[in-house]
Design a protein around this motif. Structure first.
Motif, short mmCIF file in Angstrom:
data_model
loop_
_atom_site.label_atom_id
_atom_site.label_comp_id
_atom_site.label_asym_id
_atom_site.label_seq_id
_atom_site.Cartn_x
_atom_site.Cartn_y
_atom_site.Cartn_z
N TRP A 31 0.84 -1.19 0.00
CA TRP A 31 0.00 0.00 0.00
C TRP A 31 0.88 1.24 0.00
O TRP A 31 0.58 2.23 -0.68
CB TRP A 31 -0.92 -0.02 1.21
N ARG A 32 1.97 1.17 0.74
CA ARG A 32 2.94 2.28 0.77
C ARG A 32 3.57 2.46 -0.62
O ARG A 32 3.71 3.59 -1.10
CB ARG A 32 4.01 2.00 1.81
N LYS A 37 4.10 5.39 -5.43
CA LYS A 37 4.43 5.06 -6.82
C LYS A 37 5.91 4.71 -6.98
O LYS A 37 6.53 4.97 -8.01
CB LYS A 37 4.09 6.23 -7.77
N SER A 38 6.47 4.12 -5.94
CA SER A 38 7.89 3.75 -5.95
C SER A 38 8.13 2.60 -4.98
O SER A 38 7.52 2.54 -3.91
CB SER A 38 8.75 4.95 -5.54
N VAL A 39 9.05 1.69 -5.36
CA VAL A 39 9.38 0.56 -4.48
C VAL A 39 10.44 0.96 -3.45
O VAL A 39 10.80 0.16 -2.59
CB VAL A 39 9.89 -0.65 -5.29
N GLU A 40 10.94 2.20 -3.58
CA GLU A 40 11.97 2.72 -2.66
C GLU A 40 13.11 1.69 -2.55
O GLU A 40 13.64 1.26 -3.54
CB GLU A 40 11.34 3.04 -1.31
N TYR A 90 5.14 -4.63 -7.57
CA TYR A 90 6.56 -4.28 -7.56
C TYR A 90 7.05 -3.98 -8.98
O TYR A 90 7.76 -2.99 -9.22
CB TYR A 90 7.39 -5.42 -6.95
N LEU A 91 6.66 -4.83 -9.92
CA LEU A 91 7.06 -4.62 -11.31
C LEU A 91 6.51 -3.30 -11.85
O LEU A 91 7.16 -2.60 -12.62
CB LEU A 91 6.55 -5.78 -12.19
N MET A 92 5.32 -2.94 -11.41
CA MET A 92 4.67 -1.73 -11.89
C MET A 92 5.40 -0.47 -11.42
O MET A 92 5.47 0.52 -12.16
CB MET A 92 3.21 -1.70 -11.38
N TYR A 93 5.97 -0.52 -10.20
CA TYR A 93 6.53 0.70 -9.63
C TYR A 93 8.04 0.66 -9.42
O TYR A 93 8.57 1.42 -8.62
CB TYR A 93 5.83 1.00 -8.30
N CYS A 94 8.71 -0.23 -10.13
CA CYS A 94 10.18 -0.25 -10.00
C CYS A 94 10.82 0.43 -11.21
O CYS A 94 11.92 0.08 -11.63
CB CYS A 94 10.70 -1.68 -9.85
N GLY A 95 10.11 1.42 -11.75
CA GLY A 95 10.56 2.11 -12.97
C GLY A 95 11.94 2.69 -12.87
O GLY A 95 12.70 2.69 -13.84
N HIS A 96 12.33 3.21 -11.68
CA HIS A 96 13.64 3.83 -11.54
C HIS A 96 14.74 2.78 -11.34
O HIS A 96 15.91 3.11 -11.22
CB HIS A 96 13.64 4.80 -10.36
N LYS A 228 10.51 1.34 9.34
CA LYS A 228 11.69 1.17 8.51
C LYS A 228 11.42 0.06 7.49
O LYS A 228 10.76 -0.92 7.80
CB LYS A 228 12.90 0.79 9.35
N PRO A 229 11.99 0.19 6.29
CA PRO A 229 11.80 -0.85 5.29
C PRO A 229 12.19 -2.22 5.79
O PRO A 229 11.57 -3.20 5.49
CB PRO A 229 12.71 -0.38 4.13
#
Length: 240
Positions: A31-32, A37-40, A90-96, A228-229
């Motif tokens: 959800w985070r 919009k990022s996997v950080e 994860y695949l959707m938001y690992c663009g960077h 924390k992650p």
């Protein structure tokens, strides 16, 4: 009067409910990811590994490998869908991190091919039912024990720092209850040695995590709680 088979079924249903809770545990993390919009810095490895674990246990619980273990297949089938959803997000938001997308897809392809080979060997090469159970059961146990053991890696940090800040108590507690339930399930009516092996060891590992947690809880420095992650990215990787 309730017989042993009915008791086993009831415990299996309870195990399914608890395991579903474990599968759902990483939802907060995703959800985070969805909101930002990022996997950080969250790792994809635990979720990809859990996909493999679920596929193996789905196959193990089918009548072609082990009779009277369909509850093992049902919960891992649900878990497989949930984990694939997590991986999809994860695949959707690992663009960077474009190289991550390629790695994940390659890992998934490798897992599908590996499971397909295991299925083909089991169905067309191995004729003896006992050997089928042994072959698939041992492979399942290797993955399950590794996943039960993963939170134990934090024990080294806890002992060194005398702090339980990086040991997720709730995860260890639910893992302990989950492993204990499935251990009980494996001992009733017909002993399932492979469900027993990994979950018996998992019960011990989770219990050791809880003991260490309570040993060092009071010595942990008190400070404002932050998320924390490393605390939230570990999925519930043991369901059976």
């Amino acid at each position: 009067m309730v017989d042993a088979k009915q008791v086993r079924f009831i415990i299996g249903v309870i195990g399914n409910v608890i395991s579903f809770g474990l599968f759902a545990a990483p939802a907060k993390t995703f959800w985070r990811i969805f909101k930002k919009k990022s996997v950080e810095e969250f790792s994809y490895v635990p979720y990809v590994a859990t996909v493999m674990n679920c596929m193996l246990w789905v196959f193990y619980g089918l009548p072609v490998v082990h009779k009277d273990s369909y509850l093992v297949s049902t919960i891992n089938g649900v878990g497989l869908v949930i984990e694939l959803f997590y991986v999809g997000v994860y695949l959707m938001y690992c663009g960077h991190k474009q190289n991550y997308r390629k790695k994940i897809l390659l890992y998934l392809l490798g897992e599908v091919v590996s499971v397909a080979i295991i299925v083909l060997i089991t169905l067309f090469v191995i004729k003896n039912d006992f050997i089928k159970q042994t072959f698939v059961g041992i492979i399942c146990d290797i993955f399950n024990i590794a996943m039960y053991a993963s939170p134990s890696l934090a024990i080294i940090t806890v002992v060194k720092t005398k702090s339980v800040e990086y040991m997720p108590f709730l995860l260890s507690l639910v893992c302990f209850v989950n492993a204990a339930i499935w251990t009980s399930y494996s001992l009733i009516f017909k002993i399932d040695y492979y469900v027993l092996a990994s979950n018996g060891i998992g019960t011990f590992l989770a219990l050791s995590q809880l003991i260490v947690y309570f040993m060092y809880y009071k010595s942990t420095p008190k400070k404002e709680k932050t998320v924390k992650p490393s605390e939230v990215e570990i999925p519930a990787t043991n369901r059976v």
